[in-house]
Design a protein around this motif. Structure first.
Motif, PDB file in Angstrom:
ATOM      1  N   GLY A   1       0.793  -0.955  -0.017  1.00  0.00           N
ATOM      2  CA  GLY A   1      -0.026   0.249   0.114  1.00  0.00           C
ATOM      3  C   GLY A   1       0.985   1.152  -0.036  1.00  0.00           C
ATOM      4  N   TRP A   2       2.071   1.413  -0.015  1.00  0.00           N
ATOM      5  CA  TRP A   2       3.467   2.144   0.167  1.00  0.00           C
ATOM      6  C   TRP A   2       3.834   2.512  -1.108  1.00  0.00           C
ATOM      7  N   THR A   3       4.083   3.247  -2.466  1.00  0.00           N
ATOM      8  CA  THR A   3       4.235   3.389  -3.855  1.00  0.00           C
ATOM      9  C   THR A   3       5.569   3.673  -3.285  1.00  0.00           C
ATOM     10  N   PRO A   4       6.792   4.099  -2.655  1.00  0.00           N
ATOM     11  CA  PRO A   4       8.504   3.748  -2.223  1.00  0.00           C
ATOM     12  C   PRO A   4       8.503   1.951  -2.244  1.00  0.00           C
ATOM     13  N   ASN A   5       7.363   1.430  -1.725  1.00  0.00           N
ATOM     14  CA  ASN A   5       7.547  -0.016  -2.293  1.00  0.00           C
ATOM     15  C   ASN A   5       6.417  -0.769  -3.213  1.00  0.00           C
TER      16      ASN A   5
ATOM     17  N   PRO B   1       8.447  -4.638   4.430  1.00  0.00           N
ATOM     18  CA  PRO B   1       9.145  -4.971   3.386  1.00  0.00           C
ATOM     19  C   PRO B   1       9.621  -6.700   3.836  1.00  0.00           C
ATOM     20  N   GLY B   2       9.753  -7.400   3.356  1.00  0.00           N
ATOM     21  CA  GLY B   2       9.678  -9.210   3.800  1.00  0.00           C
ATOM     22  C   GLY B   2       9.682  -9.823   4.921  1.00  0.00           C
ATOM     23  N   GLU B   3       7.660  -8.956   4.642  1.00  0.00           N
ATOM     24  CA  GLU B   3       6.911  -9.467   5.881  1.00  0.00           C
ATOM     25  C   GLU B   3       5.765  -9.371   5.043  1.00  0.00           C
ATOM     26  N   PRO B   4       5.748 -10.671   4.490  1.00  0.00           N
ATOM     27  CA  PRO B   4       4.087 -11.097   3.708  1.00  0.00           C
ATOM     28  C   PRO B   4       2.856 -10.948   4.565  1.00  0.00           C
TER      29      PRO B   4
ATOM     30  N   ALA C   1      12.013  -6.813   0.036  1.00  0.00           N
ATOM     31  CA  ALA C   1      12.231  -7.267   0.478  1.00  0.00           C
ATOM     32  C   ALA C   1      12.940  -6.769   1.783  1.00  0.00           C
ATOM     33  N   ARG C   2      13.721  -6.065   0.982  1.00  0.00           N
ATOM     34  CA  ARG C   2      14.248  -4.613   2.228  1.00  0.00           C
ATOM     35  C   ARG C   2      13.873  -2.584   1.919  1.00  0.00           C
ATOM     36  N   SER C   3      13.820  -1.929   3.298  1.00  0.00           N
ATOM     37  CA  SER C   3      12.942  -1.046   2.876  1.00  0.00           C
ATOM     38  C   SER C   3      14.209   0.101   2.667  1.00  0.00           C
TER      39      SER C   3
END
Length: 687
Positions: free
Chosen positions: A250-254, A557-560, A266-268
């Protein structure tokens, strides 16, 4: 007679006791001033430098959106770290002129104020207190801290050691935070893709919209609502509509890097080419020319493309936006403003775009007077949609219909206060209405894209992709895009529209395979005849569909988070109030209501492209919560809205008048009526 002002003779004896005492007093005074400076520096670092650099360090999209270069970022960091301390140091220096006692009192007062400001921030995070109660508790904490600082030496010694904090905060920002990749890029992109045999490389046109849930486009029958969104329906009629498509965050940078790299978050890290070197721009760069316009990412490296059209930029806007951020961080109340709402697309008028740029000619759209409202990034994108000698990737990420909501379906703009809530009784309905109005305007932009592609001859030969990175929930109590919204309304947050028109495709079809947005890159690469140089998590649409329909969503990131797939059912559309559109005459008096910006109704000029279409104000306490208010312009009701429970802004109401035909040039009459239980309309006097 000896001159009393003359220095002593070289062999004259010195008054060693007096000289030593003066030197000691000087040394003590100097050490005291240095100590006070260190204490103020430490507290300012905790109150200003640390929270600002922490938020900015986790928000590389802020700098990417404003196209800040490393020099501007470094200068902003220097300003954040140094400037807030200077006026306090100057005040202390001036107080020294009034004597040691005044200097000590001034320093103690500064320590108390800074400790109180720190207590406000700590209290907001650690307690439920807000507003005046939090300010009172913080004031007591500041007073107690100042008294302890004056009585005992230990607090001052601790603060002097903490003066190293601002330096540490700056180092962490520059070397460790996600924003560090924007300041100090460590790479210039990954390997280019190769041609798949003798494949033909068609032009590729990609338009990525933002914050657009699929369900917003659907009618009750589950199809695109062609009456409200005719151009999206036109697009679906000539392309493959992947109806079961979901974003992965839900966050564009991801979300956007996942779409353009084919890999789950996978990473922030910063959405920057140095962190995502293997992406669509680097993969296509060897065989394609790239014309990319990004908004809050910078995945296309300078070696592949430059992005000349930018939003407002420069140190001035960085400082202004950082000042607003400090107000949100340091205030005693929660800010109702989403920081991403500062990411507003500039209009062509604001950017001073050359009037010679092509102007859309949709006959239903008042472009003759409203074309300046067209986002500048979109105007530049349209200008580039034409056949080229080499295969070309045309890419645009447009922050539409993303908030801040400011457009009517016609393209007219309206102003709104920043602090209107988006959740709660009445407010969530208004937020959805404003979203749908801006989506109606976005539909116009889709129509102009299709018209331009056809007029240039590019439509038939091009691969055209239109989608969005994520949706947004308008579920009461779970508005937004975070985990609460995903748990309550995954169908609104994760599912997005996705249309893929293959070269020479003439008819539309629906594909309900389980699509996740990591599938976008491998699909586009296959259609473009490019073999990707790296493994991806996604699956091309040319491959067999997934057998597992499970969806994956990454709030972090990394926590689906997983949930079952399936095309979502659209929420029932709100039933229009029967009074909307009816003519009304003055009724009995209902008291006095206050409305913002009444002057805008007295002198309205639709040709400016701006209308006072959002009406907001407050009503007397005698009007019960939930009371219906009818808002009329020039004798015709344009909206019926409830009085909502009081919030920090008062007992407010707000109504969006989506039909700009209610307005006329010149003076307009605004009326607000209370709708009684028997249907009688009682007119408020407006002030």
């Amino acid at each position: 007679m000896a001159d009393p002002a003359a220095p002593p003779a070289p062999d004259a004896p010195l008054d060693t006791d007096t000289g030593t005492s003066a030197q000691r007093r000087w040394d003590r005074g100097w050490r005291g001033e240095v100590g006070r400076l260190l204490e103020v520096t430490a507290l300012v670092g905790l109150v200003v430098t640390q929270p600002l650099l922490d938020v900015l360090g986790r928000s590389p999209d802020f700098f990417l959106f404003h196209r800040a270069d490393p020099g501007q970022i470094l200068l902003l960091v220097a300003l954040v770290a140094v400037v807030p301390t200077l006026p306090l140091v100057a005040l202390g220096a001036l107080s020294r002129l009034a004597g040691r006692t005044a200097r000590a009192i001034t320093h103690t007062a500064l320590v108390g104020l800074l400790l109180a400001a720190l207590a406000v921030q700590v209290g907001r995070h650690a307690t439920p207190l807000r507003g005046v109660p939090l300010l009172l508790v913080a004031a007591l904490a500041g007073a107690a801290g100042a008294a302890a600082h004056r009585r005992w030496r230990a607090p001052g010694r601790v603060l002097r050691l903490a003066a190293a904090g601002p330096v540490a905060f700056v180092v962490l920002f520059l070397l460790v935070s996600p924003t560090s990749a924007v300041v100090l890029p460590r790479s210039d992109g990954g390997a280019a893709g190769t041609a798949q045999g003798a494949a033909v490389h068609p032009p590729v046109v990609m338009l990525i919209l933002d914050e657009l849930p699929l369900v917003s486009l659907l009618g009750v029958d589950g199809r695109i609502d062609a009456q409200r969104f005719p151009h999206f329906a036109e697009l679906a009629g000539g392309s493959t509509w992947y109806r079961n498509a979901t974003g992965v965050s839900g966050w564009t940078p991801n979300a956007l890097p996942a779409m353009l790299t084919g890999r789950y978050p996978a990473r922030s890290v910063a959405p920057h080419y140095s962190q995502y070197p293997d992406n669509i721009f680097t993969a296509f760069g060897g065989l394609y020319d790239v014309k990319a316009q990004e908004s809050i990412t910078r995945l296309c490296p300078p070696s592949r493309c430059e992005q000349p059209i930018t939003p407002e930029q420069g140190l001035g806007v960085l400082v202004r936006q950082t000042g607003k951020l400090l107000g949100q961080i340091a205030g005693p109340t929660e800010s109702a403003v989403d920081p991403e709402d500062s990411y507003r697309e500039q209009t062509r008028a604001e950017a001073g775009l050359d009037a010679a740029e092509p102007v859309p000619d949709d006959p239903k759209f008042r472009w003759d007077s409203l074309d300046d409202n067209q986002p500048v990034r979109f105007t530049s994108f349209l200008a580039g949609l034409k056949p080229e000698p080499r295969p070309t990737l045309h890419f645009l990420h447009l922050l539409m219909p993303h908030s801040p909501w400011a457009y009517l379906p016609s393209g007219a703009r309206y102003d709104a206060p920043e602090d209107l809530p988006n959740d709660g009784a009445g407010w969530v309905d208004l937020a959805r209405q404003r979203h749908l109005a801006q989506l109606g305007y976005t539909d116009r932009l889709i129509g102009e894209t299709l018209r331009t592609l056809r007029a240039s001859g590019l439509y038939d030969q091009a691969l055209v992709v239109v989608t969005a990175d994520h949706g947004v929930s308008f579920r009461p109590g779970a508005q937004g895009r975070g985990m609460d919204a995903i748990k309550a309304a995954a169908g609104e947050v994760a599912w997005v529209p996705l249309f893929v028109k293959e070269p020479r495709q003439q008819t539309g079809r629906v594909d309900d395979r389980s699509w996740e947005h990591v599938d976008l890159l491998p699909t586009v690469a296959d259609e473009a005849g490019i073999r990707l140089p790296r493994r991806v998590d996604g699956r091309s649409a040319r491959q067999a569909p997934r057998t597992d329909s499970t969806k994956h969503f990454y709030d972090r990131p990394g926590e689906p988070v997983t949930f079952p797939g399936g095309v979502p059912t659209p929420p029932p559309p709100p039933a229009p109030h029967p009074l909307v559109g009816t003519e009304v005459r003055a009724g009995p008096a209902a008291g006095t209501a206050r409305v913002a910006d009444l002057a805008a109704f007295r002198a309205t000029d639709p040709d400016t492209g701006t209308l006072p279409a959002l009406v907001w104000g407050d009503v007397p306490d005698t009007v019960p919560d939930g009371t219906q208010l009818a808002v009329a312009v020039n004798g015709r009701i344009g909206a019926v809205v409830p009085v909502v429970p009081a919030d920090p802004g008062g007992r407010r109401f707000a109504a969006l008048l989506t039909d700009d035909r209610l307005f006329r040039a010149g003076a307009n009459t605004l009326d607000v009526y209370q709708v009684t239980g028997d249907g009688t309309l009682r007119r408020f006097a407006l002030s």
